[in-house]
Design a protein around this motif. Structure first.
Motif, short mmCIF file in Angstrom:
data_model
loop_
_atom_site.label_atom_id
_atom_site.label_comp_id
_atom_site.label_asym_id
_atom_site.label_seq_id
_atom_site.Cartn_x
_atom_site.Cartn_y
_atom_site.Cartn_z
N ILE A 1 22.42 9.59 25.91
CA ILE A 1 23.41 8.59 26.31
C ILE A 1 23.65 7.56 25.22
N TRP A 2 22.79 7.52 24.22
CA TRP A 2 22.97 6.62 23.09
C TRP A 2 22.11 7.11 21.95
N MET A 3 22.66 7.02 20.73
CA MET A 3 21.92 7.40 19.52
C MET A 3 22.38 6.49 18.39
N GLY A 4 21.43 6.02 17.61
CA GLY A 4 21.79 5.18 16.48
C GLY A 4 20.71 5.16 15.42
N ARG A 5 21.09 4.68 14.25
CA ARG A 5 20.12 4.53 13.16
C ARG A 5 19.19 3.37 13.48
N ALA A 6 17.92 3.57 13.26
CA ALA A 6 16.94 2.50 13.46
C ALA A 6 16.97 1.59 12.24
N GLY A 7 16.91 0.30 12.48
CA GLY A 7 16.96 -0.67 11.40
C GLY A 7 15.64 -1.38 11.20
N ASN A 8 15.73 -2.60 10.73
CA ASN A 8 14.54 -3.40 10.48
C ASN A 8 13.84 -3.76 11.78
N ILE A 9 12.54 -3.89 11.72
CA ILE A 9 11.74 -4.26 12.88
C ILE A 9 11.65 -5.78 12.94
N ALA A 10 12.10 -6.36 14.06
CA ALA A 10 12.05 -7.82 14.23
C ALA A 10 10.70 -8.26 14.79
N ILE A 11 10.16 -7.49 15.73
CA ILE A 11 8.84 -7.75 16.29
C ILE A 11 8.11 -6.42 16.35
N GLY A 12 6.98 -6.34 15.72
CA GLY A 12 6.22 -5.10 15.72
C GLY A 12 5.60 -4.85 14.37
N PRO A 13 4.84 -3.77 14.27
CA PRO A 13 4.16 -3.45 13.02
C PRO A 13 5.13 -3.19 11.88
N ASP A 14 4.86 -3.81 10.74
CA ASP A 14 5.71 -3.60 9.57
C ASP A 14 5.59 -2.19 9.00
N ASP A 15 4.53 -1.48 9.36
CA ASP A 15 4.32 -0.16 8.76
C ASP A 15 5.02 0.95 9.55
N GLU A 16 5.66 0.62 10.67
CA GLU A 16 6.45 1.63 11.38
C GLU A 16 7.86 1.64 10.80
N ASP A 17 8.38 2.84 10.60
CA ASP A 17 9.68 3.00 9.96
C ASP A 17 10.37 4.18 10.63
#
Length: 134
Positions: A68-84
């Motif tokens: 129902i929705w798909m998009g590019r993941a961007g920068n993480i505002a809250i959460g681990p910096d090592d997840e991409d």
């Protein structure tokens, strides 16, 4: 690296209301090149995931699984910096029992290795609606 659901994870999801609709949040990180030996040799991870998606769509009549929705993941505002993550997808299943049945179905098990070959890491998180439908 998380590419496969454990039986315990699927059992935990199955404990909920079997008739309740669920939306699964998928977070995906593609491999540069898909893992060999799963029919997607030489493809990019993204192309291999598209092949998985094509085959997954063939199961739609039995299990739902409508993106129902798909998009590019961007920068993480809250959460681990090592997840991409590369992509976020919301996939709606008409009932929780259809999602669980899919993960236990041999036809799904036949295409699941393509998903794993395409991805370096992933998450699938069950969500249920809290706000009233508009």
């Amino acid at each position: 690296m998380h590419l496969h659901a454990s039986p315990d994870q699927i059992d935990a999801i199955a404990e909920g209301d079997p008739d309740e609709p669920v939306v699964m949040l998928n977070l995906l990180k593609y491999r540069e090149v898909a893992e060999s030996g799963h029919g997607v040799d030489g493809m990019s991870g993204e192309a291999a995931y598209r092949e998985y998606g094509r085959r997954f769509a063939e199961l739609h009549p039995r299990f739902g699984g409508e993106p129902i929705w798909m998009g590019r993941a961007g920068n993480i505002a809250i959460g681990p910096d090592d997840e991409d993550w590369d992509i976020a997808i919301l996939v709606r299943y008409p009932t929780r029992s259809q999602f669980v049945a899919m993960f236990r179905d041999p036809d799904y098990h036949a295409i699941a290795p393509i998903r794993a070959a395409a991805l370096a890491d992933s998450r699938i998180i069950e969500t249920t609606q809290l706000l009233p439908k508009t």
